[in-house]
Write an enzyme that holds these catalytic residues in place. Structure first.
Site, PDB file in Angstrom:
ATOM      1  N   SER A  11       0.849  -1.188   0.000  1.00  0.00           N
ATOM      2  CA  SER A  11       0.000   0.000   0.000  1.00  0.00           C
ATOM      3  C   SER A  11       0.879   1.230   0.000  1.00  0.00           C
ATOM      4  O   SER A  11       2.025   1.206   0.484  1.00  0.00           O
ATOM      5  CB  SER A  11      -0.884   0.008   1.252  1.00  0.00           C
ATOM      6  N   TYR A  53      -0.385  -0.642  10.074  1.00  0.00           N
ATOM      7  CA  TYR A  53      -0.671  -1.008   8.685  1.00  0.00           C
ATOM      8  C   TYR A  53       0.512  -0.665   7.780  1.00  0.00           C
ATOM      9  O   TYR A  53       0.939  -1.471   6.935  1.00  0.00           O
ATOM     10  CB  TYR A  53      -1.930  -0.258   8.245  1.00  0.00           C
ATOM     11  N   LYS A  84       2.739  -3.242   5.593  1.00  0.00           N
ATOM     12  CA  LYS A  84       2.731  -3.116   4.135  1.00  0.00           C
ATOM     13  C   LYS A  84       4.122  -2.829   3.584  1.00  0.00           C
ATOM     14  O   LYS A  84       4.472  -3.273   2.484  1.00  0.00           O
ATOM     15  CB  LYS A  84       1.748  -2.025   3.708  1.00  0.00           C
TER      16      LYS A  84
END
Length: 307
Positions: free
Chosen positions: A152, A165, A169
């Site tokens: 991401s 996150y 990622k």
């Protein structure tokens, strides 16, 4: 060139909704037999349900394709092992793994609990590693495999409130780099997809008119290429709203200091350290080591026999 997946078997995680659903349908439409994996959890990972995965399986079958559902938690090795065994018992091979499953537990780092940090890393990073690891010996034995890890922009570039996150990622790049090297001999190609799409995870963050341009179906064509027969390897493909771009990591030429090296020396030369002229991609960690040692040897007038 027509990309097809006839006689190929694919596992797509998090395939009940959003991007995963689009990927599963796209693979099936081009001939793949698909394991539709989805725990049926909410975006924060809570709850379970098999309804979403079963619905995608029915869509694939209604269109004449072959699919099976499995509700394994991707971070649970026993559940993943069962999923892989069922796929092998049904179709006898696994050619493609699309690691797409994920959750969000967004908070600023100061307010985020370590339990929520670990859970997000478990699902994204450990989940991707667990599923890929379970399929790795099968792919090596076949002499064929295609693996995609989903990253991401939050990991590659950063995003406020997403330290857990973003860390998970960003780790996809490191995992890809090593699996690419280790899998090359056995025709296992490993890539990263960094999508930005209108999904449950983004609908509250992006304006409605922008979301209208960001359907998952605008991203899946890139995914299908990354798992195709003629796929590249070690590519980080950004995708969203029909746009596709490659993310690369470069190292500047840098400087070499000799004698008594002080932090003031580094500060004084920092503009030279960061000068992009002559920057390059490095194939592996040892290329960086050799570069530094070669520079140090040259600065000292030494001749070093190292590759």
């Amino acid at each position: 060139m027509t990309i097809r997946f006839d006689d190929r078997v694919a596992i797509v995680t998090g395939a009940g909704v959003g991007l995963g659903r689009s990927h599963a349908l796209g693979l099936a439409a081009r001939g793949a037999k698909v394991v539709v994996n989805d725990l049926g959890a909410a975006t924060d990972g809570s709850g379970t349900s098999s309804n979403a995965a079963l619905s995608v399986v029915e869509e694939i079958k209604a269109a004449g394709g072959q699919a099976m559902a499995h509700g394994a938690d991707v971070s649970d090795p026993e559940g993943v092992d069962d999923m892989v065994k069922q796929a092998m018992a049904t179709w006898g091979r696994i050619d493609i793994v699309v690691n797409n499953a994920g959750i969000l537990r967004d908070k600023t780092f100061g307010k985020l609990s370590l339990d929520d940090f670990r859970k997000v890393v478990d699902v994204h990073l450990m989940g991707s590693a667990t599923v890929s690891h379970a399929c790795w010996p099968i792919m090596r034995e076949q002499g064929y495999g295609r693996i995609v890890l989903t990253s991401s922009g939050s990991g590659l570039y950063g995003n406020f409130g997403q330290s857990n996150y973003g860390a998970a990622k960003a780790a996809m790049m490191g995992l890809m780099n090593v699996l690419h090297i280790e899998g090359a001999r056995d025709n296992i190609r490993v890539n990263v997809l960094a999508p930005t799409a209108a999904t449950r995870m983004t609908e509250a963050l992006i304006p409605a008119d922008a979301l209208a341009l960001m359907a998952p179906e605008t991203i899946t064509p890139g995914l299908l290429y990354l798992v195709s027969e003629d796929a590249p390897s070690r590519v980080m493909l950004g995708a969203g709203a029909g746009s596709f771009a490659q993310t690369r990591v470069y190292e500047t030429q840098g400087i070499t200091l000799t004698g008594e090296i002080t932090p003031e020396d580094v500060a004084e030369r920092f503009a030279d350290v960061t000068d992009p002229e002559g920057q390059e991609e490095l194939a592996n960690a040892f290329e960086q080591t050799k570069k530094y040692v070669a520079n140090a040897s040259k600065a000292r007038g030494l001749t070093l026999d190292w590759g």
